[in-house]
Design a protein around this motif. Structure first.
Motif, mmCIF file in Angstrom:
data_model
loop_
_atom_site.group_PDB
_atom_site.id
_atom_site.type_symbol
_atom_site.label_atom_id
_atom_site.label_comp_id
_atom_site.label_asym_id
_atom_site.label_seq_id
_atom_site.Cartn_x
_atom_site.Cartn_y
_atom_site.Cartn_z
ATOM 1 N N LEU A 1 0.822 -1.207 0.000
ATOM 2 C CA LEU A 1 0.000 0.000 0.000
ATOM 3 C C LEU A 1 0.864 1.269 0.000
ATOM 4 C CD1 LEU A 1 -2.693 -1.060 2.623
ATOM 5 C CD2 LEU A 1 -2.945 -0.992 0.133
ATOM 6 N N GLY A 2 2.171 1.073 -0.092
ATOM 7 C CA GLY A 2 3.077 2.219 -0.122
ATOM 8 C C GLY A 2 3.424 2.780 1.240
ATOM 9 N N LYS A 3 3.139 2.024 2.274
ATOM 10 C CA LYS A 3 3.445 2.463 3.632
ATOM 11 C C LYS A 3 4.607 1.648 4.188
ATOM 12 C CE LYS A 3 -0.142 5.213 3.912
ATOM 13 N NZ LYS A 3 -0.024 6.632 4.028
ATOM 14 N N PRO A 4 5.517 2.293 4.921
ATOM 15 C CA PRO A 4 6.642 1.539 5.491
ATOM 16 C C PRO A 4 6.193 0.744 6.722
ATOM 17 C CG PRO A 4 6.760 3.829 6.163
ATOM 18 C CD PRO A 4 5.599 3.720 5.192
ATOM 19 N N LYS A 5 6.931 -0.337 7.001
ATOM 20 C CA LYS A 5 6.670 -1.085 8.231
ATOM 21 C C LYS A 5 7.125 -0.229 9.403
ATOM 22 C CE LYS A 5 7.046 -5.860 6.703
ATOM 23 N NZ LYS A 5 7.750 -7.131 6.908
ATOM 24 N N ILE A 6 6.364 -0.293 10.490
ATOM 25 C CA ILE A 6 6.746 0.423 11.706
ATOM 26 C C ILE A 6 6.689 -0.542 12.873
ATOM 27 C CG2 ILE A 6 5.960 2.690 10.902
ATOM 28 C CD1 ILE A 6 3.509 2.310 12.729
ATOM 29 N N SER A 7 7.505 -0.261 13.852
ATOM 30 C CA SER A 7 7.513 -1.071 15.067
ATOM 31 C C SER A 7 6.811 -0.278 16.163
ATOM 32 C CB SER A 7 8.948 -1.389 15.474
ATOM 33 O OG SER A 7 8.966 -1.945 16.767
ATOM 34 N N LEU A 8 5.653 -0.737 16.566
ATOM 35 C CA LEU A 8 4.906 -0.065 17.622
ATOM 36 C C LEU A 8 5.692 -0.076 18.928
ATOM 37 C CD1 LEU A 8 2.359 1.381 18.496
ATOM 38 C CD2 LEU A 8 1.322 -0.833 18.951
ATOM 39 N N SER A 9 6.314 -1.197 19.256
ATOM 40 C CA SER A 9 7.078 -1.279 20.506
ATOM 41 C C SER A 9 8.245 -0.292 20.492
ATOM 42 C CB SER A 9 7.579 -2.699 20.758
ATOM 43 O OG SER A 9 8.497 -3.085 19.772
ATOM 44 N N VAL B 1 6.908 3.213 21.191
ATOM 45 C CA VAL B 1 6.602 3.371 22.616
ATOM 46 C C VAL B 1 7.893 3.547 23.409
ATOM 47 C CG1 VAL B 1 5.675 2.213 24.666
ATOM 48 C CG2 VAL B 1 4.400 2.155 22.508
ATOM 49 N N LYS B 2 8.898 2.716 23.145
ATOM 50 C CA LYS B 2 10.182 2.825 23.849
ATOM 51 C C LYS B 2 10.806 4.198 23.641
ATOM 52 C CE LYS B 2 11.406 -2.066 23.638
ATOM 53 N NZ LYS B 2 12.314 -3.052 23.022
ATOM 54 N N ASN B 3 10.778 4.696 22.398
ATOM 55 C CA ASN B 3 11.349 6.010 22.108
ATOM 56 C C ASN B 3 10.596 7.113 22.843
ATOM 57 O OD1 ASN B 3 13.342 4.967 20.482
ATOM 58 N ND2 ASN B 3 12.228 5.319 18.584
ATOM 59 N N SER B 4 9.278 6.993 22.915
ATOM 60 C CA SER B 4 8.477 7.993 23.625
ATOM 61 C C SER B 4 8.822 8.009 25.107
ATOM 62 C CB SER B 4 6.986 7.720 23.440
ATOM 63 O OG SER B 4 6.614 7.905 22.102
ATOM 64 N N VAL B 5 8.972 6.830 25.689
ATOM 65 C CA VAL B 5 9.319 6.740 27.105
ATOM 66 C C VAL B 5 10.707 7.331 27.348
ATOM 67 C CG1 VAL B 5 9.841 5.129 28.993
ATOM 68 C CG2 VAL B 5 7.802 4.793 27.587
ATOM 69 N N LYS B 6 11.655 7.007 26.480
ATOM 70 C CA LYS B 6 13.012 7.550 26.615
ATOM 71 C C LYS B 6 13.001 9.067 26.533
ATOM 72 C CE LYS B 6 15.498 3.555 24.812
ATOM 73 N NZ LYS B 6 16.309 3.025 23.706
ATOM 74 N N GLN B 7 12.199 9.618 25.618
ATOM 75 C CA GLN B 7 12.109 11.073 25.482
ATOM 76 C C GLN B 7 11.501 11.700 26.727
ATOM 77 O OE1 GLN B 7 9.928 11.618 21.838
ATOM 78 N NE2 GLN B 7 11.728 11.341 20.550
#
Length: 112
Positions: free
Chosen positions: A8-16, A19-25
């Motif tokens: 569909l032209g969308k890249p794969k993303i890792s939800l986990s 979330v980890k990046n948000s917590v680190k920020q």
């Protein structure tokens, strides 16, 4: 049928990972906030710095090269139900503790 998001032209993303990046920020923001408050307090020769509303209750000593300060943060009433309980006599803090309002509310609700 399995949907392939890349078709569909969308890249794969890792939800986990998101979330980890948000917590680190968030942790990084809190640490920078505490350090900045401590530095301002030390520069102004304060013994204590009392803050709130960053949703992270904390009481700790912060030492820097040019001094030290007691950092207190009340947390918040909405998410974690925390506050600072203080007793002051002649302008000095005698007892400072972080209290959980949730525990107090539970006790009140159980008392007839």
């Amino acid at each position: 049928m399995q949907l392939d998001i890349q078709k569909l032209g969308k890249p794969k993303i890792s939800l986990s990972q998101k979330v980890k990046n948000s917590v680190k920020q968030a942790v990084s923001f809190i640490n920078k906030f505490e350090d900045t408050c401590a530095e301002i307090a030390i520069d102004n020769s304060y013994d204590y710095v009392v803050c709130g509303h960053i949703h992270h209750a904390e009481i700790k000593n912060i030492e820097k090269e040019n001094g030290k300060v007691v950092y207190l943060n009340s947390g918040d009433w909405v998410e974690s139900l925390t506050a600072l309980d203080t007793i002051m006599v002649n302008g000095h803090f005698l007892n400072i503790k972080n209290i959980s309002l949730q525990k107090k509310l539970q006790k009140m609700m159980m008392t007839p």
